[in-house]
Design a protein around this motif. Sequence first.
Motif, mmCIF file in Angstrom:
data_model
loop_
_atom_site.group_PDB
_atom_site.id
_atom_site.type_symbol
_atom_site.label_atom_id
_atom_site.label_comp_id
_atom_site.label_asym_id
_atom_site.label_seq_id
_atom_site.Cartn_x
_atom_site.Cartn_y
_atom_site.Cartn_z
ATOM 1 N N THR A 164 2.613 -9.133 -12.601
ATOM 2 C CA THR A 164 3.051 -9.977 -11.491
ATOM 3 C C THR A 164 4.543 -9.834 -11.259
ATOM 4 N N GLY A 192 -5.070 -0.735 -15.849
ATOM 5 C CA GLY A 192 -6.251 -1.535 -15.571
ATOM 6 C C GLY A 192 -6.189 -2.266 -14.250
ATOM 7 N N GLU A 193 -6.442 -3.573 -14.296
ATOM 8 C CA GLU A 193 -6.507 -4.392 -13.091
ATOM 9 C C GLU A 193 -5.175 -4.437 -12.360
ATOM 10 N N ASP A 194 -4.065 -4.454 -13.097
ATOM 11 C CA ASP A 194 -2.747 -4.465 -12.454
ATOM 12 C C ASP A 194 -2.533 -3.204 -11.628
ATOM 13 N N ARG A 196 -4.900 -1.344 -10.255
ATOM 14 C CA ARG A 196 -5.767 -1.435 -9.070
ATOM 15 C C ARG A 196 -5.180 -2.375 -8.033
ATOM 16 N N GLU A 197 -4.587 -3.476 -8.486
ATOM 17 C CA GLU A 197 -3.966 -4.426 -7.560
ATOM 18 C C GLU A 197 -2.787 -3.773 -6.833
ATOM 19 N N CYS A 199 -2.337 -0.581 -6.249
ATOM 20 C CA CYS A 199 -2.909 0.392 -5.316
ATOM 21 C C CYS A 199 -3.373 -0.292 -4.046
ATOM 22 N N ASP A 200 -4.108 -1.390 -4.190
ATOM 23 C CA ASP A 200 -4.623 -2.112 -3.026
ATOM 24 C C ASP A 200 -3.488 -2.644 -2.155
#
Length: 261
Positions: A164, A192-194, A196-197, A199-200
């Motif tokens: 974040t 991981g999820e960070d 992907r976030e 990238c989005d």
Amino acid sequence: MNTMFQTDGGTLRVEGLRVAFGALVALDDVSWEVNPGEILGIIGPNGAGKSTCYNAATNMVQRTGKVEIDGRDVSTMPASRLAALGLRRAFQQNAFFTHLTVLENMIAVIQPQHGTSLLGTILRPLSEHRRAVHTRQVAEAALKNMGIPPEFHHRLPGEIPYGTQRMLSIALANGTGARILLLDEPAAGLGGEDMRELCDRLLALRAGGMAIVVIEHHMDLVMQITDRIVVLDRGRRLAYGTPSEIRHDPDVLEAYLGRDE
């Protein structure tokens, strides 16, 4: 993407950039451009001249060559004035006011466009109060737009997760809508999820019309989100093309990506 933050992107074009520190030539005859609604990647080994290229493009280092924004020559314009033309930059290290909350950081960034003034507060207190409320709302929306949820808005930057924090640095560079955004290794330390976030969010900014330039070592991210890629090697442009072209370029395979055995 919140339509409040959609913006008409700009075109950044650099031509023949050269940076020398005495006898050391850090950048030599490098040219590229990025247009609205595009993501340009800049890759290369450590010491290839990537960050120097950013410094040259934003007039933060003495150099020769030409820099244009929307066809306007800004080669000699002070770096501090480029932001007014919509050119913003986020640095490799997280950059924020550590003693201010996340929301206060964003308010400080957008203050010149949306904030109040001391004189206005004295002469027009009710009007300035409404303006202050509006500024806060704009700051909250800008943070949410970059994936920073309200539960983090009143914490200090050092108290929120690292992923974040990375998004906060990008959000502060973007403000309420950069036209051209330069990011230096935004995925550093992410996974991981960070990842992907991130990238989005970058794809959403591109879809909103922004022109984005990304220096990055994470090749999967670069190949996934960019429209074109510049490959630097020893300060010179080794290759320039689409991700597919770069992936199969023999010079790039030899110098940077490595050949499959």
